[in-house]
Design a protein around this motif. Sequence first.
Motif, PDB file in Angstrom:
ATOM      1  N   THR A 115       7.518  11.904  -3.578  1.00 27.00           N
ATOM      2  CA  THR A 115       8.417  10.769  -3.405  1.00 27.00           C
ATOM      3  C   THR A 115       7.566   9.493  -3.381  1.00 27.00           C
ATOM      4  OG1 THR A 115       8.229  11.186  -1.041  1.00 27.00           O
ATOM      5  CG2 THR A 115      10.180  12.060  -2.135  1.00 27.00           C
ATOM      6  N   ASN A 116       8.206   8.343  -3.258  1.00 30.57           N
ATOM      7  CA  ASN A 116       7.422   7.100  -3.236  1.00 30.57           C
ATOM      8  C   ASN A 116       7.960   6.137  -2.191  1.00 30.57           C
ATOM      9  OD1 ASN A 116       5.612   5.062  -3.826  1.00 30.57           O
ATOM     10  ND2 ASN A 116       6.717   4.361  -5.649  1.00 30.57           N
ATOM     11  N   LYS A 117       8.072   6.645  -0.969  1.00 31.16           N
ATOM     12  CA  LYS A 117       8.575   5.793   0.098  1.00 31.16           C
ATOM     13  C   LYS A 117       7.549   4.747   0.506  1.00 31.16           C
ATOM     14  CE  LYS A 117      11.987   9.078   1.464  1.00 31.16           C
ATOM     15  NZ  LYS A 117      12.444  10.098   2.415  1.00 31.16           N
ATOM     16  N   ALA A 118       6.295   5.046   0.230  1.00 30.94           N
ATOM     17  CA  ALA A 118       5.222   4.108   0.570  1.00 30.94           C
ATOM     18  C   ALA A 118       5.219   2.909  -0.358  1.00 30.94           C
ATOM     19  CB  ALA A 118       3.883   4.821   0.510  1.00 30.94           C
ATOM     20  N   GLY A 119       5.956   2.974  -1.460  1.00 31.71           N
ATOM     21  CA  GLY A 119       5.926   1.863  -2.408  1.00 31.71           C
ATOM     22  C   GLY A 119       4.620   1.807  -3.181  1.00 31.71           C
ATOM     23  N   GLY A 120       3.989   2.978  -3.338  1.00 29.47           N
ATOM     24  CA  GLY A 120       2.808   3.035  -4.202  1.00 29.47           C
ATOM     25  C   GLY A 120       1.505   2.620  -3.553  1.00 29.47           C
ATOM     26  N   ILE A 121       1.500   2.485  -2.235  1.00 27.36           N
ATOM     27  CA  ILE A 121       0.285   2.035  -1.546  1.00 27.36           C
ATOM     28  C   ILE A 121       0.056   2.840  -0.271  1.00 27.36           C
ATOM     29  CG2 ILE A 121      -0.860   0.056  -0.451  1.00 27.36           C
ATOM     30  CD1 ILE A 121       0.856  -1.785  -2.155  1.00 27.36           C
ATOM     31  N   LEU A 122      -1.142   3.357  -0.100  1.00 23.33           N
ATOM     32  CA  LEU A 122      -1.534   4.027   1.145  1.00 23.33           C
ATOM     33  C   LEU A 122      -2.875   3.460   1.589  1.00 23.33           C
ATOM     34  CD1 LEU A 122      -0.692   7.816   0.513  1.00 23.33           C
ATOM     35  CD2 LEU A 122       0.410   6.283   2.176  1.00 23.33           C
ATOM     36  N   GLY A 123      -2.975   3.040   2.838  1.00 21.15           N
ATOM     37  CA  GLY A 123      -4.232   2.471   3.328  1.00 21.15           C
ATOM     38  C   GLY A 123      -4.639   1.238   2.550  1.00 21.15           C
ATOM     39  N   GLY A 124      -3.660   0.576   1.941  1.00 19.69           N
ATOM     40  CA  GLY A 124      -3.945  -0.656   1.209  1.00 19.69           C
ATOM     41  C   GLY A 124      -4.447  -0.431  -0.197  1.00 19.69           C
ATOM     42  N   ILE A 125      -4.422   0.820  -0.655  1.00 16.43           N
ATOM     43  CA  ILE A 125      -4.933   1.182  -1.983  1.00 16.43           C
ATOM     44  C   ILE A 125      -3.817   1.871  -2.756  1.00 16.43           C
ATOM     45  CG2 ILE A 125      -6.714   2.509  -3.210  1.00 16.43           C
ATOM     46  CD1 ILE A 125      -8.416   2.379  -0.658  1.00 16.43           C
ATOM     47  N   SER A 126      -3.711   1.588  -4.041  1.00 14.82           N
ATOM     48  CA  SER A 126      -2.629   2.148  -4.848  1.00 14.82           C
ATOM     49  C   SER A 126      -2.762   3.653  -5.003  1.00 14.82           C
ATOM     50  CB  SER A 126      -2.620   1.496  -6.229  1.00 14.82           C
ATOM     51  OG  SER A 126      -3.838   1.757  -6.892  1.00 14.82           O
ATOM     52  N   THR A 127      -1.600   4.313  -5.053  1.00 15.73           N
ATOM     53  CA  THR A 127      -1.574   5.780  -5.156  1.00 15.73           C
ATOM     54  C   THR A 127      -1.411   6.251  -6.596  1.00 15.73           C
ATOM     55  OG1 THR A 127       0.838   5.836  -4.970  1.00 15.73           O
ATOM     56  CG2 THR A 127      -0.419   5.962  -2.911  1.00 15.73           C
ATOM     57  N   GLY A 128      -1.017   5.354  -7.486  1.00 15.65           N
ATOM     58  CA  GLY A 128      -0.701   5.744  -8.847  1.00 15.65           C
ATOM     59  C   GLY A 128       0.805   5.725  -9.106  1.00 15.65           C
ATOM     60  N   SER A 129       1.597   5.689  -8.048  1.00 16.24           N
ATOM     61  CA  SER A 129       3.057   5.534  -8.186  1.00 16.24           C
ATOM     62  C   SER A 129       3.380   4.051  -8.365  1.00 16.24           C
ATOM     63  CB  SER A 129       3.754   6.052  -6.917  1.00 16.24           C
ATOM     64  OG  SER A 129       3.582   7.444  -6.801  1.00 16.24           O
ATOM     65  N   PRO A 130       4.597   3.743  -8.838  1.00 13.37           N
ATOM     66  CA  PRO A 130       4.946   2.327  -8.987  1.00 13.37           C
ATOM     67  C   PRO A 130       4.814   1.563  -7.676  1.00 13.37           C
ATOM     68  CG  PRO A 130       6.574   3.693 -10.118  1.00 13.37           C
ATOM     69  CD  PRO A 130       5.668   4.632  -9.356  1.00 13.37           C
ATOM     70  N   ILE A 131       4.302   0.338  -7.786  1.00  8.88           N
ATOM     71  CA  ILE A 131       4.220  -0.556  -6.630  1.00  8.88           C
ATOM     72  C   ILE A 131       5.570  -1.231  -6.496  1.00  8.88           C
ATOM     73  CG2 ILE A 131       3.011  -2.548  -5.642  1.00  8.88           C
ATOM     74  CD1 ILE A 131       1.160  -0.167  -6.295  1.00  8.88           C
ATOM     75  N   ILE A 132       6.176  -1.113  -5.334  1.00 10.11           N
ATOM     76  CA  ILE A 132       7.519  -1.665  -5.145  1.00 10.11           C
ATOM     77  C   ILE A 132       7.517  -2.630  -3.975  1.00 10.11           C
ATOM     78  CG2 ILE A 132       9.934  -1.107  -4.638  1.00 10.11           C
ATOM     79  CD1 ILE A 132       9.362   1.703  -5.801  1.00 10.11           C
TER      80      ILE A 132
END
Lengths: 363, 363, 363, 363
Positions: free
Chosen positions: C276-293
Amino acid sequence: MNTWGRAFRVTTWGESHGPAVGAVIDGCPAGLHITREDIQKELDRRRPGQSSIATSRTERDIARVCSGIYEEKTLGTPISIIIRNEDVDSRAYEELRQLPRPGHADFTYHAKYGWRDHRGGGRASARETAARVAAGAIAKKLLLLKHIQVLGHVIEIHGIRSKFVFENPEDLLQAEMSLVRCCDTAASDEMIACIDRVKKAGNSVGGIAEIVAFNVPKGVGDPVFNKLDCELAQALMSIGAVKGVELGEGFKSARLTGIEMNDPFTVDSGRIETKTNKAGGILGGISTGSPIICRVAVKPTPSIRMRQSTVNLESLEEVNLSISGRHDPCILPRIVPVAEAMVALVLADLMITGGFFHPSRLT
Amino acid sequence: MNTWGRAFRVTTWGESHGPAVGAVIDGCPAGLHITREDIQKELDRRRPGQSSIATSRTERDIARVCSGIYEEKTLGTPISIIIRNEDVDSRAYEELRQLPRPGHADFTYHAKYGWRDHRGGGRASARETAARVAAGAIAKKLLLLKHIQVLGHVIEIHGIRSKFVFENPEDLLQAEMSLVRCCDTAASDEMIACIDRVKKAGNSVGGIAEIVAFNVPKGVGDPVFNKLDCELAQALMSIGAVKGVELGEGFKSARLTGIEMNDPFTVDSGRIETKTNKAGGILGGISTGSPIICRVAVKPTPSIRMRQSTVNLESLEEVNLSISGRHDPCILPRIVPVAEAMVALVLADLMITGGFFHPSRLT
Amino acid sequence: MNTWGRAFRVTTWGESHGPAVGAVIDGCPAGLHITREDIQKELDRRRPGQSSIATSRTERDIARVCSGIYEEKTLGTPISIIIRNEDVDSRAYEELRQLPRPGHADFTYHAKYGWRDHRGGGRASARETAARVAAGAIAKKLLLLKHIQVLGHVIEIHGIRSKFVFENPEDLLQAEMSLVRCCDTAASDEMIACIDRVKKAGNSVGGIAEIVAFNVPKGVGDPVFNKLDCELAQALMSIGAVKGVELGEGFKSARLTGIEMNDPFTVDSGRIETKTNKAGGILGGISTGSPIICRVAVKPTPSIRMRQSTVNLESLEEVNLSISGRHDPCILPRIVPVAEAMVALVLADLMITGGFFHPSRLT
Amino acid sequence: MNTWGRAFRVTTWGESHGPAVGAVIDGCPAGLHITREDIQKELDRRRPGQSSIATSRTERDIARVCSGIYEEKTLGTPISIIIRNEDVDSRAYEELRQLPRPGHADFTYHAKYGWRDHRGGGRASARETAARVAAGAIAKKLLLLKHIQVLGHVIEIHGIRSKFVFENPEDLLQAEMSLVRCCDTAASDEMIACIDRVKKAGNSVGGIAEIVAFNVPKGVGDPVFNKLDCELAQALMSIGAVKGVELGEGFKSARLTGIEMNDPFTVDSGRIETKTNKAGGILGGISTGSPIICRVAVKPTPSIRMRQSTVNLESLEEVNLSISGRHDPCILPRIVPVAEAMVALVLADLMITGGFFHPSRLT
């Protein structure tokens, strides 16, 4: 500001007679192999108390790494290095609380901050440079991955000049054999004798050191305000006693003509390079691929036993002063590793901002 | 980076043969009275085409202010200044597209960026300094509020030295009477003759300029990496042909002893000051209250008619080159206003970060 | 400061009723293909005077590129873009010289700078964002090389919510068909009717826009103070009327439990990604590869015809005010391209500092 | 970057299970009275192990000041603070070396740096915020000189809302009486019960905190990219679990009309102020003189005992994970002092760059 650099950033902290000095190095890519010895080796080169012509303050300058390195590899996170102040003797300084020493920063720190830690020069002490050397050790290790070596030697003390001509890094390594870090043995002896003489007279002397960076690839430097040469000038001028910086032919270039100063281009093994290196390896603020050559003029140590006049900051009375502490009659040899550190920091920083190293990781 | 400064920030932009060059000055406090003439006056001092010994490129260098000033007063918002490139003749440069000129940034820009605007040196052209001079004019106007004057003069060209000794700002204003900005009339004549000679020979010469800042209060400069002297060194070294920078006694200090170099303190009219000013007005990176004295070594103009060898970037063939464009055989006199501008920018910046000016407004 | 970014830096300048506004973009790698149309296309999306529900001020907003681009390719040097102010009518503002408009920056600019250019809001005018959009156009072109697209749409105006669910970039491109940039046709119609109604009443409304960045690779963002999400928050909050910023589930996450909020990892085609992408594509201030929302809350336009009370800055008299100029009753649709530009600038900057683009050249 | 601020700069360092964490605070004016207790008091508010609803990791978090303070007064030089990591238990983490925890930074740090210190989250651990709180303590002490107080309270946990309405600083001090830092006693009890419940279930919850800065003078904030609200947004978003930030009416403003949202001006005791404070004390990015009001949305703690799926970084196998360490089921109450610290740092920084404090000395 006590932070230097844009991509490879160094923050130093600490007063001469406080509990410790230290550095935080931020922006070193992850995966660099670093041991405590890599850092200690450089600190040992700067450390006081190593010869008859240096200060007798003895500091072991043990580097303690508190973060940023795990299992001997950098993490890409800030590397915190702490160096305790051990051989601190603040008694001699009590009488200096209100007496700014000529040639020192006492007066100007008082003017800027309203008060100061007067013990041993406080923040303005050369002791601050231990933190820079520790940071520089990491920069040097990083640069070594690209075979870059930053080496310095003393080329002049109180008018006595080294006749040494270097061709490669190995040549300059000889400087470490000399108490004054001069590769010309005869000049080295003369320099040592000169320092001994002024020390006995309660006086001090200055000189010139040359720092060379070998194997810097072409293309390093960010015009127009972060040119390699302006970064070097700033970094080297930030060292306490430095009063002048020059690149390549430097001040001598003012007397040359264009045809004498220009380095013509040629081709060697399919690569374009300059036939000579009067520019000191930099054109338009960007490295040419030739060795980077810079020189710093270092003034005589201001702390001298000879009588000088100063003024009491509170009473405004003029008084005579004779500084009795433990001081280097010529600080230049100990400035060499500091200047190398600063050059290494400049290169590490500009090589990361310039894309020569990946900014986050080496693998 | 093309931005300089922390509180009084200058961004310059523009290529030599593009539509225009310009500067954005950000951080000038609101309420400073500025007219277009204040800026134009300084630009006119740097402008080419003004004498027989300078380039024949004629640029009016009209400053157009596009923002940040309203009703002749600064708003505290960015001041955008645009200077059109008018007398552009790019034909001569077509053959230089693949031929890096020795002593110029052509080769290193190619190495760094992969390609470049080869016309007139593109971004690396001395034309970029027009933008700095425009920005410096604003800094100078700000400094004048504290009676600070930044003045430069030429003290040496190709070994010919000025014997002029200055005591106050008025003395240095005389430099403007000389084609080479040298206050010593005899030396000035000799310098002009020398430049004429090398010009005819298709060669060029360098020299040394001295910049002095009068009435800088004590306490200006931010240790340890933004010391007044390291900022000056960086700023001055960022000017194209500069190969060395020194403060106060500079390189000469390397030959002095401590007792000769230290400036003793004394009291004058209830204020502590130094009896001499060998430090050049700076101790520990902070101003002492004495005049700030710095010198720059400027190399001979690299563009010369004499034959030089270079290499074609594509074919890698070695070819001979004779540069025929319009160039200053000695760029030093025109560098004086640029160096003054840089010193003024350093002071404006450090005086705002140091609390000597309110950062937002003057009233 | 009017400069944004560390590696891809943007400086904007200009007042609403001055001669022009502009941007200097510094740090764009050399070799990027850019035409004037690339920039104009984005400016046209933000440009006023395009519909019945927007301000009637008509500006052509023609971008003039004055440096940094040669033969349609970036040089790696600063790109200066100038946009003239054309349809300026300052008469209506004369009476506002001493009357700060509620909800505007008049009062605080006066407090900070002592005086201001009161015409059209001066520097604080939304007109400044034209410069950002021009800069953002270059960032977007750079990002496209990595197939990154930054797209925004309106998801709420005055409580009317879009029911649109997007899956890919193409879905969001539909926003451009709606006057209010809302992809849900029914909601769009309702929003337009609402805006019409408040416009007639002399009032205004706010809303929420969502900006999505597709194809951002994992690893973008510099902990701990330049995290991708804090850079986005700063950049988006710097837009005039924005009062809130959220990432991923945002404020809703405050009501979820850990098991509901965490995005579990899985493997897809040999690559680790989140289910899922509840984080909006960011974990620990770094992109996860999912869309940034991310989403921004935009307040209603403060310029309204309805009567409000204010105070004369000189006489301190309370007076009634009815603002009659040309204003957008809902600025949100025109903020969408500005917010996209800011997100693109953040990504361009962090992708250069993060090593995803070579900092100097693309080839 | 691990450095924050322009004039009042904070560099933090340290990993969760390394020897220590710390902060270097650079740019605090000289002459500020600071005791170790001033710092310790704030650290104690953030310290773990203080209640049944927090983690059982017990850290004394003793601050050791190593530089920058002499005779209990700041020197204007960098203040280095070190906090040892004491109750470190890394065994539980060995199995997590290759298993990124959902909702944590493990996966993205791995993506960015290639490897990481996996123990306790390494650099991404909430432990890093201890360093921020220490730095914030100094900022708070500085702000107190201008009677500025920064106070936070919890206003919502998992949907349970505080009904508390504050009027002055004293009101918010009551938050310290509640285990969850909520001033509404009934809501506080309900929140504690809720946390207890989710803890037992091996789950976690999030919530919303509000931070208020009282007595901030008008005129603080540097347009256009260092507005007070964008600095706050960046600073608050840099805290680990924060997913949204809003100022004043925030997201609610999206539903208001202009006449409802605008704060009309009035005169009180000869001073212009706003009748209401829907803007949250900021207009055009500059403070109005009313209290600064911001809110952060905090996600539920990602470390939960409930079963989640993840992927082994090396084998790429999907595995189930149940996190057993010592974690706060709701981190929000402990985030309050961190958020206060960040707001205090923003204000200290912008008040120095804005001329509200002398940058070098207080006397």
